[in-house]
Design a protein around this motif. Structure first.
Motif, PDB file in Angstrom:
ATOM      1  N   GLY A 144       0.809  -1.215   0.000  1.00 41.10           N
ATOM      2  CA  GLY A 144       0.000   0.000   0.000  1.00 41.10           C
ATOM      3  C   GLY A 144       0.837   1.257   0.000  1.00 41.10           C
ATOM      4  N   LEU A 145       1.927   1.277   0.774  1.00 40.56           N
ATOM      5  CA  LEU A 145       2.790   2.453   0.828  1.00 40.56           C
ATOM      6  C   LEU A 145       3.463   2.715  -0.519  1.00 40.56           C
ATOM      7  N   CYS A 146       3.908   1.650  -1.182  1.00 41.07           N
ATOM      8  CA  CYS A 146       4.514   1.827  -2.515  1.00 41.07           C
ATOM      9  C   CYS A 146       3.480   2.290  -3.532  1.00 41.07           C
ATOM     10  N   GLY A 147       2.259   1.742  -3.433  1.00 38.23           N
ATOM     11  CA  GLY A 147       1.200   2.201  -4.323  1.00 38.23           C
ATOM     12  C   GLY A 147       0.870   3.660  -4.083  1.00 38.23           C
ATOM     13  N   PHE A 148       0.885   4.079  -2.820  1.00 33.58           N
ATOM     14  CA  PHE A 148       0.661   5.488  -2.478  1.00 33.58           C
ATOM     15  C   PHE A 148       1.729   6.366  -3.132  1.00 33.58           C
TER      16      PHE A 148
ATOM     17  N   ILE B 140       3.870   4.765 -19.255  1.00 30.84           N
ATOM     18  CA  ILE B 140       5.047   4.559 -18.408  1.00 30.84           C
ATOM     19  C   ILE B 140       4.708   3.641 -17.230  1.00 30.84           C
ATOM     20  N   THR B 141       3.597   3.913 -16.555  1.00 29.06           N
ATOM     21  CA  THR B 141       3.246   3.107 -15.387  1.00 29.06           C
ATOM     22  C   THR B 141       2.906   1.664 -15.774  1.00 29.06           C
ATOM     23  N   LEU B 142       2.230   1.466 -16.891  1.00 30.00           N
ATOM     24  CA  LEU B 142       1.870   0.117 -17.329  1.00 30.00           C
ATOM     25  C   LEU B 142       3.103  -0.713 -17.666  1.00 30.00           C
ATOM     26  N   ILE B 143       4.049  -0.119 -18.358  1.00 25.36           N
ATOM     27  CA  ILE B 143       5.266  -0.859 -18.728  1.00 25.36           C
ATOM     28  C   ILE B 143       6.085  -1.188 -17.487  1.00 25.36           C
ATOM     29  N   GLU B 144       6.231  -0.225 -16.583  1.00 23.44           N
ATOM     30  CA  GLU B 144       6.998  -0.481 -15.353  1.00 23.44           C
ATOM     31  C   GLU B 144       6.386  -1.634 -14.562  1.00 23.44           C
TER      32      GLU B 144
ATOM     33  N   TRP C  53       8.776 -10.806 -10.615  1.00 18.55           N
ATOM     34  CA  TRP C  53       8.253 -11.242  -9.317  1.00 18.55           C
ATOM     35  C   TRP C  53       7.711 -12.661  -9.370  1.00 18.55           C
ATOM     36  N   VAL C  54       6.966 -12.991 -10.422  1.00 26.05           N
ATOM     37  CA  VAL C  54       6.369 -14.319 -10.537  1.00 26.05           C
ATOM     38  C   VAL C  54       7.447 -15.398 -10.583  1.00 26.05           C
ATOM     39  N   TYR C  55       8.571 -15.092 -11.246  1.00 25.32           N
ATOM     40  CA  TYR C  55       9.642 -16.087 -11.387  1.00 25.32           C
ATOM     41  C   TYR C  55      10.610 -16.099 -10.207  1.00 25.32           C
ATOM     42  N   SER C  56      10.385 -15.256  -9.209  1.00 22.98           N
ATOM     43  CA  SER C  56      11.276 -15.202  -8.045  1.00 22.98           C
ATOM     44  C   SER C  56      10.885 -16.260  -7.016  1.00 22.98           C
ATOM     45  N   GLU C  57      11.882 -16.791  -6.328  1.00 26.66           N
ATOM     46  CA  GLU C  57      11.645 -17.773  -5.281  1.00 26.66           C
ATOM     47  C   GLU C  57      12.102 -17.291  -3.909  1.00 26.66           C
ATOM     48  N   SER C  58      13.201 -16.562  -3.851  1.00 27.53           N
ATOM     49  CA  SER C  58      13.706 -16.110  -2.561  1.00 27.53           C
ATOM     50  C   SER C  58      12.847 -14.977  -2.017  1.00 27.53           C
ATOM     51  N   HIS C  59      12.789 -14.897  -0.683  1.00 24.63           N
ATOM     52  CA  HIS C  59      11.991 -13.852  -0.054  1.00 24.63           C
ATOM     53  C   HIS C  59      12.510 -12.468  -0.417  1.00 24.63           C
TER      54      HIS C  59
ATOM     55  N   LEU D 294       7.430  -5.054  -4.423  1.00 25.94           N
ATOM     56  CA  LEU D 294       7.213  -3.635  -4.117  1.00 25.94           C
ATOM     57  C   LEU D 294       7.485  -2.759  -5.336  1.00 25.94           C
ATOM     58  N   ALA D 295       8.364  -3.220  -6.235  1.00 18.54           N
ATOM     59  CA  ALA D 295       8.640  -2.446  -7.451  1.00 18.54           C
ATOM     60  C   ALA D 295       7.432  -2.446  -8.385  1.00 18.54           C
ATOM     61  N   TRP D 296       6.771  -3.614  -8.562  1.00 24.07           N
ATOM     62  CA  TRP D 296       5.623  -3.608  -9.485  1.00 24.07           C
ATOM     63  C   TRP D 296       4.429  -2.858  -8.908  1.00 24.07           C
ATOM     64  N   CYS D 297       4.398  -2.687  -7.583  1.00 27.67           N
ATOM     65  CA  CYS D 297       3.305  -1.914  -6.981  1.00 27.67           C
ATOM     66  C   CYS D 297       3.250  -0.484  -7.519  1.00 27.67           C
TER      67      CYS D 297
END
Length: 466
Positions: free
Chosen positions: A321-325, A346-350, A358-364, A372-375
């Protein structure tokens, strides 16, 4: 626009079209908060009250949606539900709630924006405890349905009130930044779920937002009615009375009155409004399809496939929520600086790039970093999205048109599209492919925005369409 005497009353004045101020506006001009926004040129304290009221509404909307998403695993467990059973129950609630998307804005075209905005928020606050006390899943679905119906018109009413009162040079910025309060509501929901649901159960967490009902009093007492709506009512009355006594009106008035006296779904698809309707439908449907999977299934995805605890994914929602804000505030600044279309793209591509990683990530660490970046872009694009649908329609049907557009969009994105997400999950045994559909949709939306969405930055509402 009008002059005020020493005792605070207005003297006869002229409206923006050069005619005498109508009787309804004369009544409203007795109130200082209405006079403060009547000219629309200078920003006053009343403008900020309106912005805060819209932000509060968005905050409640974010709190509502995220709390129910976060407690979904607990609800499924308590009522011993399968995933398809839970999905069907929530889709019933969504389907009933869609009626509210049209009903409240349609009502606002008849009775104004301000009072209905307060009613929406009060109903939301009173119904949250009802959902929390549900003894069976069937009653839970009924309570959830009423909540959706009550709240689903709130944010469009607030956005319209902002669009119809704030100066054009700031309209996109204010709508986007007040939209960011949704993220603060989501953050608060994450905190409530982490502190309350994890320790006292989901029912206690759902009960907490009920205390905000009194804020409706603030909204009702500090926000004026929309001058655009007031003047439209006076114009309708003037033309109607002139025609009733056998008088004649101008060709413009005659054409306008022919449309304005029949507010409803049919007008939204008339030739003069159809181009705006099609663009708004594209933007709204794409927006809801993009958000649907995350809004409904991210807590379950993090819980079952990434093995996060309730506390951890609730904490993630706090920062989500904070990143989206932050993203929406940045978008709010950009939208009036470089325009709606560029900011959209710009926002859609980012968001699409970092969602894929994020989907392909496994580590926390990477799940938190890329998440938080895609937010930023994923939530940020809602700024230009809701700005466009708030400003693209004429005042005479702005409420009804917003209701039609977002009702269709909710049906497509939140009722139909979840069948795709669940089908992919059932077929593959994972939500990964469902989440990978989101970047594809975001890139497709960026292309559509580039090709079809017009630029309205800095334009007065009556310049866009009337």
């Amino acid at each position: 626009m009008s002059s005020i005497t020493a005792d605070g009353h207005s003297t006869p004045a002229v409206d923006q079209a050069g005619g005498n101020v109508g009787p309804l506006e004369q009544q409203h001009l007795r109130h200082a908060n209405y006079r403060a926004v009547a000219s629309g040129a200078e920003v006053t304290k009343t403008h900020w009250h309106i912005a805060i009221a819209n932000a509060l509404g968005w905050g409640f909307d974010g709190m509502d949606g995220v709390i129910f998403a976060l407690v979904a695993p607990m609800v499924i467990k308590e009522f011993a539900l399968t995933l398809p059973e839970f999905r069907s129950g929530m889709q019933i609630a969504l389907f009933i709630g869609i009626a509210g998307l049209y009903f409240w804005p349609w009502l606002a075209d008849r009775f104004g924006r301000r009072t209905l905005l307060a009613v929406n928020i009060a109903l939301f606050s009173l119904l949250m405890p009802v959902a929390a006390l549900s003894p069976t899943f069937a009653i839970f679905v009924m309570a959830r349905s009423l909540l959706f119906f009550a709240l689903n018109g709130e944010w469009s009413l607030g956005s319209m009130l902002v669009a119809e009162t704030w100066p054009a040079r700031l309209r996109g910025r204010v709508i986007s930044i007040t939209r960011s309060a949704w993220c603060l509501g989501a953050t608060l929901a994450g905190a409530i779920a982490g502190l309350v649901a994890a320790n006292f159960g989901w029912r206690a967490a759902v009960m907490v937002p009920g205390v905000i009902a009194l804020l409706a009093i603030y909204i009702r007492s500090t926000c004026p009615e929309s001058p655009h709506w007031v003047r439209a009512q006076d114009r309708k009355r003037r033309i109607s009375e002139t025609l009733a006594r056998g008088g004649s009106v101008s060709a413009d008035d005659s054409a306008w009155f022919g449309k304005a006296k029949s507010v409803g779904i049919r007008q939204v698809f008339m030739p003069d409004v159809l181009p705006a309707t099609l663009v708004a439908l594209f933007v709204a449907c794409a927006s809801t399809c993009i958000y649907g999977t995350v809004g409904a299934w991210m807590p379950l995805y993090l819980s079952t496939e990434k093995h996060w605890s309730t506390t951890e994914y609730s904490l993630f929602y706090v920062f989500y929520g904070l990143c989206g804000f932050l993203g929406l505030c940045t978008v709010g600044w950009l939208i009036d600086k470089i325009g709606r279309r560029r900011t959209f793209i710009i926002t859609l591509i980012e968001g699409a790039v970092f969602m894929t990683l994020w989907v392909y990530s496994e580590s926390h660490i990477w799940l938190w970093t890329f998440g938080l970046a895609w937010c930023l872009g994923f939530l940020g694009f809602w700024g230009p999205s809701t700005t466009l649908t708030a400003e693209v329609f004429p005042t005479r049907i702005r409420g009804a048109a917003n209701g039609v557009v977002w009702a269709i969009a909710y049906f497509v994105g939140f009722v139909l599209f979840p069948f795709v997400s669940i089908a992919l999950q059932q077929h593959t045994g994972s939500f990964a492919l469902s989440f990978l559909c989101i970047p594809v949709l975001m890139i497709a939306m960026a292309i559509g925005v580039f090709l079809w969405v017009p630029e309205h930055s800095g334009k007065e509402l009556n310049e866009i369409i009337e």
